[in-house]
Design an enzyme around this catalytic site. Structure first.
Site, mmCIF file in Angstrom:
data_model
loop_
_atom_site.group_PDB
_atom_site.id
_atom_site.type_symbol
_atom_site.label_atom_id
_atom_site.label_comp_id
_atom_site.label_asym_id
_atom_site.label_seq_id
_atom_site.Cartn_x
_atom_site.Cartn_y
_atom_site.Cartn_z
ATOM 1 N N GLU A 1 4.056 5.511 4.884
ATOM 2 C CA GLU A 1 4.138 4.133 5.358
ATOM 3 C C GLU A 1 4.468 3.266 4.144
ATOM 4 O O GLU A 1 3.712 3.249 3.173
ATOM 5 C CB GLU A 1 2.797 3.650 5.919
ATOM 6 C CG GLU A 1 2.199 4.503 7.007
ATOM 7 C CD GLU A 1 0.756 4.082 7.288
ATOM 8 O OE1 GLU A 1 0.279 3.088 6.700
ATOM 9 O OE2 GLU A 1 0.111 4.757 8.088
ATOM 10 N N ASP B 1 -6.104 -5.856 4.251
ATOM 11 C CA ASP B 1 -6.073 -5.104 3.003
ATOM 12 C C ASP B 1 -7.154 -5.544 2.028
ATOM 13 O O ASP B 1 -7.408 -6.730 1.853
ATOM 14 C CB ASP B 1 -4.699 -5.252 2.337
ATOM 15 C CG ASP B 1 -3.600 -4.630 3.172
ATOM 16 O OD1 ASP B 1 -3.835 -3.524 3.674
ATOM 17 O OD2 ASP B 1 -2.546 -5.243 3.329
#
Length: 272
Positions: free
Chosen positions: A53, A64
């Site tokens: 990815e 994140d």
């Protein structure tokens, strides 16, 4: 199926035929530079990753944790653009022959243009997109263009997702379902936990897509733990940390290659 979505399906099926989970690596484009990122992804594949990815760096990455935020900041300060992300996808796929997806928040695609992005991602050989903040009920336009260009649409589910929601997501998605192993942001964890096993079982019961688990896997033992019950093991922050901690570019490339070897061995050692 057409295009590289078929390659993605075939790759996951081949891993299943070997009675193992696929190793899926996440790596942000443009980190520490565009060229260095492409070289690092090549080493990740060389070490044994089945799928990569490519992260599209974003200024407000809500999913994140601090490690990936640091890498995104370095990439953004270096001037990374969507064209660089697409170049990374193209070169990573052409060099490896393996599936490469993009993981991105919705806002950059919306600004770039859905039709333009899907067409250019398909032209670059991309297999699809992981869209962690795009609600299924607002995804019709994206899915229309993704299907037109043979791209997978990967949605993210969480331990808190109710069964009805899982059924809706598995019906709308393609490629695989990304199961977050726990509530929170990306980053390494001491333990992946039972929440992941539960959400995989419930997602499998809700539909036919493979279920791959991310958020928290940081070593071969944890990879083996997740590989025992998931179709794919997604690893990101620890790859980024290897590069952040490396003394120079050669050490960074060697480090991510070695990490892939360790994780691939862990995935293959899992008792399924």
């Amino acid at each position: 199926m057409s295009g590289n979505i078929q390659l993605l399906a075939d790759t996951l099926a081949a891993a299943r035929a070997e009675d193992r989970a696929a190793l899926i690596a996440y790596y942000p484009a443009g980190f520490p530079t565009v060229d260095a990122g492409i070289e690092a992804i090549g080493a990740v594949f060389d070490g044994g990753a089945d799928i990569v990815e490519v992260g599209l760096p974003y200024s407000d990455p809500v999913l994140d944790g601090p490690v990936i935020q640091t890498a995104d900041d370095i990439a953004l300060r270096g001037g990374v653009r969507i064209a660089d992300v697409l170049r990374t996808v193209r070169e990573a796929h052409e060099a490896s022959g393996k599936p490469v997806l993009v993981m991105t928040y919705w806002n950059p695609i919306d600004r770039y243009g859905v039709e333009r992005f899907t067409a250019e991602l398909a032209d670059a050989g991309g297999a699809g997109c992981i869209l962690p903040d795009l609600p299924v009920q607002e995804s019709a336009l994206w899915r229309q263009h993704a299907a037109k260009h043979g791209l997978a649409t990967v949605f993210v589910v969480a331990p808190s997702s109710r069964d009805a929601r899982l059924a809706e997501i598995t019906a709308a998605g393609s490629g695989f379902v990304y199961a977050a192993s726990l509530m929170g942001v990306t980053g390494t964890r001491e333990s992946v936990g039972e929440q992941a096993r539960d959400v995989v079982a419930r997602t499998r019961a809700a539909g036919d897509l493979p279920v791959c688990v991310g958020l928290g896997v940081s070593d071969a033992a944890q990879a083996a733990e997740v590989a025992a019950f998931a179709d794919g093991v997604i690893v990101g922050s620890v790859y980024v940390k290897r590069v952040l901690d490396a003394q120079d570019s050669a050490a960074a490339v060697a480090g991510v290659r070695e990490l892939s070897r360790d994780l691939a061995a862990g995935v293959r050692a899992a008792a399924r």
